[in-house]
Design a protein around this motif. Structure first.
Motif, PDB file in Angstrom:
ATOM      1  N   ILE A  51       0.987  -1.137   0.036  1.00 36.49           N
ATOM      2  CA  ILE A  51       0.223   0.098  -0.322  1.00 36.49           C
ATOM      3  C   ILE A  51       0.991   1.202   0.283  1.00 36.49           C
ATOM      4  CG2 ILE A  51      -2.086   1.272   1.346  1.00 36.49           C
ATOM      5  CD1 ILE A  51      -3.532  -1.846   2.018  1.00 36.49           C
ATOM      6  N   ALA A  52       2.065   1.186   0.650  1.00 31.13           N
ATOM      7  CA  ALA A  52       2.658   3.099   0.409  1.00 31.13           C
ATOM      8  C   ALA A  52       3.570   3.014  -0.258  1.00 31.13           C
ATOM      9  CB  ALA A  52       3.547   1.979   2.156  1.00 31.13           C
ATOM     10  N   ALA A  53       4.388   1.551  -0.893  1.00 27.81           N
ATOM     11  CA  ALA A  53       4.210   1.861  -2.673  1.00 27.81           C
ATOM     12  C   ALA A  53       3.823   2.324  -3.289  1.00 27.81           C
ATOM     13  CB  ALA A  53       4.740   0.333  -3.050  1.00 27.81           C
ATOM     14  N   MET A  54       2.587   1.892  -3.463  1.00 27.73           N
ATOM     15  CA  MET A  54       1.774   2.165  -4.636  1.00 27.73           C
ATOM     16  C   MET A  54       1.057   4.042  -4.457  1.00 27.73           C
ATOM     17  SD  MET A  54      -0.492  -1.138  -4.941  1.00 27.73           S
ATOM     18  CE  MET A  54      -1.504  -1.451  -3.896  1.00 27.73           C
ATOM     19  N   GLN A  55       1.272   3.776  -2.933  1.00 28.93           N
ATOM     20  CA  GLN A  55       0.759   5.734  -2.679  1.00 28.93           C
ATOM     21  C   GLN A  55       1.888   6.480  -2.812  1.00 28.93           C
ATOM     22  OE1 GLN A  55      -0.050   4.963   1.608  1.00 28.93           O
ATOM     23  NE2 GLN A  55      -2.197   4.592   1.455  1.00 28.93           N
ATOM     24  N   ALA A  56       2.584   5.940  -2.588  1.00 29.68           N
ATOM     25  CA  ALA A  56       4.069   6.848  -3.044  1.00 29.68           C
ATOM     26  C   ALA A  56       4.119   7.067  -4.406  1.00 29.68           C
ATOM     27  CB  ALA A  56       5.604   6.421  -2.701  1.00 29.68           C
ATOM     28  N   SER A  57       3.915   6.087  -5.491  1.00 27.61           N
ATOM     29  CA  SER A  57       3.858   6.258  -6.755  1.00 27.61           C
ATOM     30  C   SER A  57       3.096   6.895  -7.999  1.00 27.61           C
ATOM     31  CB  SER A  57       3.871   4.615  -7.792  1.00 27.61           C
ATOM     32  OG  SER A  57       2.678   4.061  -7.328  1.00 27.61           O
ATOM     33  N   LEU A  58       2.124   7.017  -6.582  1.00 28.11           N
ATOM     34  CA  LEU A  58       0.780   8.155  -7.546  1.00 28.11           C
ATOM     35  C   LEU A  58       1.295   9.282  -8.139  1.00 28.11           C
ATOM     36  CD1 LEU A  58      -1.996   7.074  -4.714  1.00 28.11           C
ATOM     37  CD2 LEU A  58      -1.379   6.113  -7.142  1.00 28.11           C
ATOM     38  N   ARG A 256       1.483   0.799 -13.831  1.00 31.11           N
ATOM     39  CA  ARG A 256       2.177   1.035 -13.111  1.00 31.11           C
ATOM     40  C   ARG A 256       2.052   1.089 -11.990  1.00 31.11           C
ATOM     41  NH1 ARG A 256       6.885   4.509 -15.007  1.00 31.11           N
ATOM     42  NH2 ARG A 256       8.103   5.089 -12.896  1.00 31.11           N
ATOM     43  N   THR A 257       1.475   1.307 -10.900  1.00 35.53           N
ATOM     44  CA  THR A 257       1.629   1.188  -9.587  1.00 35.53           C
ATOM     45  C   THR A 257       1.233   0.453  -9.432  1.00 35.53           C
ATOM     46  OG1 THR A 257       0.732   3.819  -9.672  1.00 35.53           O
ATOM     47  CG2 THR A 257      -0.436   2.128  -8.146  1.00 35.53           C
ATOM     48  N   ALA A 258       0.105  -0.600  -9.914  1.00 36.13           N
ATOM     49  CA  ALA A 258      -0.465  -2.292  -9.761  1.00 36.13           C
ATOM     50  C   ALA A 258       1.140  -2.732 -10.054  1.00 36.13           C
ATOM     51  CB  ALA A 258      -0.781  -2.668 -10.833  1.00 36.13           C
ATOM     52  N   GLN A 259       2.156  -2.515 -10.603  1.00 30.33           N
ATOM     53  CA  GLN A 259       3.314  -3.205 -11.068  1.00 30.33           C
ATOM     54  C   GLN A 259       4.594  -2.771  -9.741  1.00 30.33           C
ATOM     55  OE1 GLN A 259       6.119  -2.927 -14.497  1.00 30.33           O
ATOM     56  NE2 GLN A 259       3.881  -3.073 -16.294  1.00 30.33           N
ATOM     57  N   GLY A 261       2.921  -2.029  -6.655  1.00 30.49           N
ATOM     58  CA  GLY A 261       2.617  -3.013  -5.609  1.00 30.49           C
ATOM     59  C   GLY A 261       2.808  -4.407  -5.104  1.00 30.49           C
ATOM     60  N   ALA A 262       2.827  -5.023  -6.794  1.00 31.48           N
ATOM     61  CA  ALA A 262       3.014  -6.157  -6.847  1.00 31.48           C
ATOM     62  C   ALA A 262       4.319  -6.200  -6.317  1.00 31.48           C
ATOM     63  CB  ALA A 262       2.753  -7.058  -8.489  1.00 31.48           C
ATOM     64  N   LEU A 263       5.537  -6.126  -6.625  1.00 31.85           N
ATOM     65  CA  LEU A 263       6.703  -6.086  -6.408  1.00 31.85           C
ATOM     66  C   LEU A 263       7.290  -5.844  -4.866  1.00 31.85           C
ATOM     67  CD1 LEU A 263       9.738  -6.361  -7.017  1.00 31.85           C
ATOM     68  CD2 LEU A 263       9.484  -4.671  -7.739  1.00 31.85           C
ATOM     69  N   ALA A 264       6.147  -4.754  -4.356  1.00 29.38           N
ATOM     70  CA  ALA A 264       6.535  -4.695  -2.205  1.00 29.38           C
ATOM     71  C   ALA A 264       5.675  -5.874  -1.464  1.00 29.38           C
ATOM     72  CB  ALA A 264       6.098  -3.278  -2.417  1.00 29.38           C
ATOM     73  N   ALA A 265       4.553  -6.644  -2.578  1.00 28.90           N
ATOM     74  CA  ALA A 265       4.162  -7.156  -2.021  1.00 28.90           C
ATOM     75  C   ALA A 265       4.757  -8.673  -1.908  1.00 28.90           C
ATOM     76  CB  ALA A 265       2.631  -7.428  -2.582  1.00 28.90           C
ATOM     77  N   LEU A 266       6.003  -8.985  -2.860  1.00 31.43           N
ATOM     78  CA  LEU A 266       6.125 -10.431  -3.314  1.00 31.43           C
ATOM     79  C   LEU A 266       7.368 -10.070  -2.274  1.00 31.43           C
ATOM     80  CD1 LEU A 266       6.251 -12.933  -5.070  1.00 31.43           C
ATOM     81  CD2 LEU A 266       8.010 -11.654  -6.485  1.00 31.43           C
ATOM     82  N   ARG A 267       7.948  -8.678  -2.115  1.00 28.45           N
ATOM     83  CA  ARG A 267       8.709  -8.771  -0.952  1.00 28.45           C
ATOM     84  C   ARG A 267       8.448  -8.819   0.508  1.00 28.45           C
ATOM     85  NH1 ARG A 267      11.812  -4.038  -4.468  1.00 28.45           N
ATOM     86  NH2 ARG A 267      13.187  -5.236  -5.278  1.00 28.45           N
ATOM     87  N   ASP A 268       7.206  -8.783   0.750  1.00 34.17           N
ATOM     88  CA  ASP A 268       6.754  -9.159   2.061  1.00 34.17           C
ATOM     89  C   ASP A 268       6.076 -10.077   2.069  1.00 34.17           C
ATOM     90  OD1 ASP A 268       5.534  -8.631   4.493  1.00 34.17           O
ATOM     91  OD2 ASP A 268       5.170  -7.169   4.061  1.00 34.17           O
ATOM     92  N   GLN A 269       6.949 -11.774   2.676  1.00 33.36           N
ATOM     93  CA  GLN A 269       6.065 -12.921   2.406  1.00 33.36           C
ATOM     94  C   GLN A 269       6.182 -13.293   4.255  1.00 33.36           C
ATOM     95  OE1 GLN A 269       6.000 -15.375   0.470  1.00 33.36           O
ATOM     96  NE2 GLN A 269       6.363 -13.796  -1.243  1.00 33.36           N
ATOM     97  N   ALA A 270       6.514 -12.501   5.013  1.00 35.09           N
ATOM     98  CA  ALA A 270       5.947 -12.588   6.553  1.00 35.09           C
ATOM     99  C   ALA A 270       4.672 -12.004   6.594  1.00 35.09           C
ATOM    100  CB  ALA A 270       6.906 -11.591   7.315  1.00 35.09           C
ATOM    101  N   TRP A 271       3.610 -10.862   5.447  1.00 34.38           N
ATOM    102  CA  TRP A 271       2.160 -10.785   5.357  1.00 34.38           C
ATOM    103  C   TRP A 271       1.255 -11.284   4.259  1.00 34.38           C
ATOM    104  CZ3 TRP A 271      -1.040  -6.961   8.108  1.00 34.38           C
ATOM    105  CH2 TRP A 271      -1.895  -7.057   7.511  1.00 34.38           C
TER     106      TRP A 271
END
Length: 369
Positions: A51-58, A256-259, A261-271
């Protein structure tokens, strides 16, 4: 008056969509749903880091997305231990299904699926003029042996199988599915939809080399990763087949924002691990609600539970309508005998509480006609 000159195929097709969305239903009923438990969305939501990564990309949303989804593709390749050339990213699994059918299926070409399986695939096949052949489920499971036998019978170019399955939540072990593939006929591609694989028990994923030309697998960020609205899916397949997508895909279809966000989600395996725990808890709660009302929950390896209402499709539809009237959005399978069930997505306790309150009243109304 001049009219558009539709192709004969387009002229023959109904103007329909595979699903009536919850927003459409809310407009029709004149009220919002209290519990949105019908679309198999991950109501627990995406990683806060995503969410934070997508917000920052807007601030850069004026830019087209990377047409190659390079960073996400590289990260997914590392995650799966394959080469980037084995991965194609697209606008959800739905978009990728359309591209694959466009690549392989022309008018009159045979395609095989299970009767009552994911209808969006059927929609694409019809849209490109394919001829759809179906086989029944066996004990609420898709039947690989029957699918592959039918494919051989009709000389199918493509056969669709979801593991785990939607709408029933059932699954096969990856080893059993791999053994069944010995009967897949020459020249027929297995389209294996693994949208729910993150929610499934260990050993469910197909243990096969990504370069095996017999199969293409689809994955998504819409389910366990909680990003259904971002529309990010991908395929795992032999490099030549992956490259063929470039012939037909919308090269700027991934925003762009979806890409990002997905990258950040993939990196957060704990979540992801935390959410999978919540999904497991919710599955147990839905199953208990069903049992408390004298119904039978089916075992599930997905983020939803199919509940056997104990009668036929008409009764299950009445139960569903009773839930919807009380503001609880659920769905049901559309083919018999699976349509004896309703299908309830996992969600937080407040939404499952609403379902628990509404179900007895819906059942009472259905039973009393």
């Amino acid at each position: 008056m001049t009219q558009p000159r539709y192709t004969p195929l387009a002229h023959s097709l109904p103007a329909s969509v595979p699903f009536v969305g919850p927003e459409t239903q809310e407009r029709q009923r004149g009220a919002a749903f209290t519990a949105r438990l019908g679309a198999n969305e991950n109501i627990f939501g995406p990683s806060p880091k995503a969410i934070a990564a997508m917000q920052a990309s807007l601030g850069e949303i004026w830019k087209y997305g990377d047409a190659e989804s390079h960073d996400l593709r590289e990260a997914l390749a590392a995650h799966h231990g394959v080469a980037p050339q084995n991965i194609m990213i697209g606008e959800g699994i739905d978009g990728l299904l359309g591209y694959l059918v466009r690549l392989l299926i022309g008018e009159g070409d045979a395609v095989v699926t299970s009767l009552g399986a994911y209808p969006t695939f059927n929609y694409h096949v019809a849209g490109f003029g394919g001829v759809l052949h179906t086989v029944p489920y066996q004990n609420d499971h898709e039947d690989p042996a029957a699918l592959f036998a039918k494919a051989a019978e009709v000389d199918a170019k493509l056969v669709y199988l979801a593991n785990p399955d939607n709408p029933m939540g059932s699954w096969h072990s990856g080893a059993a599915l791999l053994a069944a593939m010995d009967a897949l006929p020459e020249g027929c591609l297995l389209l294996l939809d693994e949208a729910y694989i993150d929610c499934a028990p260990d050993g469910t994923a197909l243990p096969i080399d990504v370069n095996d030309p017999r199969v293409i697998r689809t994955r998504t960020f819409s389910k366990a990763y909680g990003m259904a609205g971002a529309r990010v899916g991908y395929v795992l397949a032999e490099a030549g087949l992956v490259s063929a997508f470039n012939k037909v895909r919308n090269h700027f279809g991934m925003n762009r924002t979806a890409q990002i966000g997905a990258l950040a989600a993939l990196r957060d395996q704990a979540w992801l691990a935390e959410v999978l725990g919540r999904i497991a808890t919710a599955r147990n709660r839905i199953a208990q609600i069903a049992r408390d009302n004298g119904l039978t929950p089916l075992p599930s390896a997905t983020n939803f539970v199919a509940i056997d209402c104990g009668a036929d499709g008409a009764f299950a539809k009445s139960v569903l309508e009773g839930l919807v009237d009380q503001g609880v959005f659920v769905r049901m399978p559309f083919a018999a005998p699976q349509n004896r069930c309703i299908r309830v997505s996992c969600g937080p306790e407040d939404q499952l509480d609403a379902f628990a309150r509404a179900l007895p009243l819906a059942l009472e109304r259905a039973r009393n006609g």
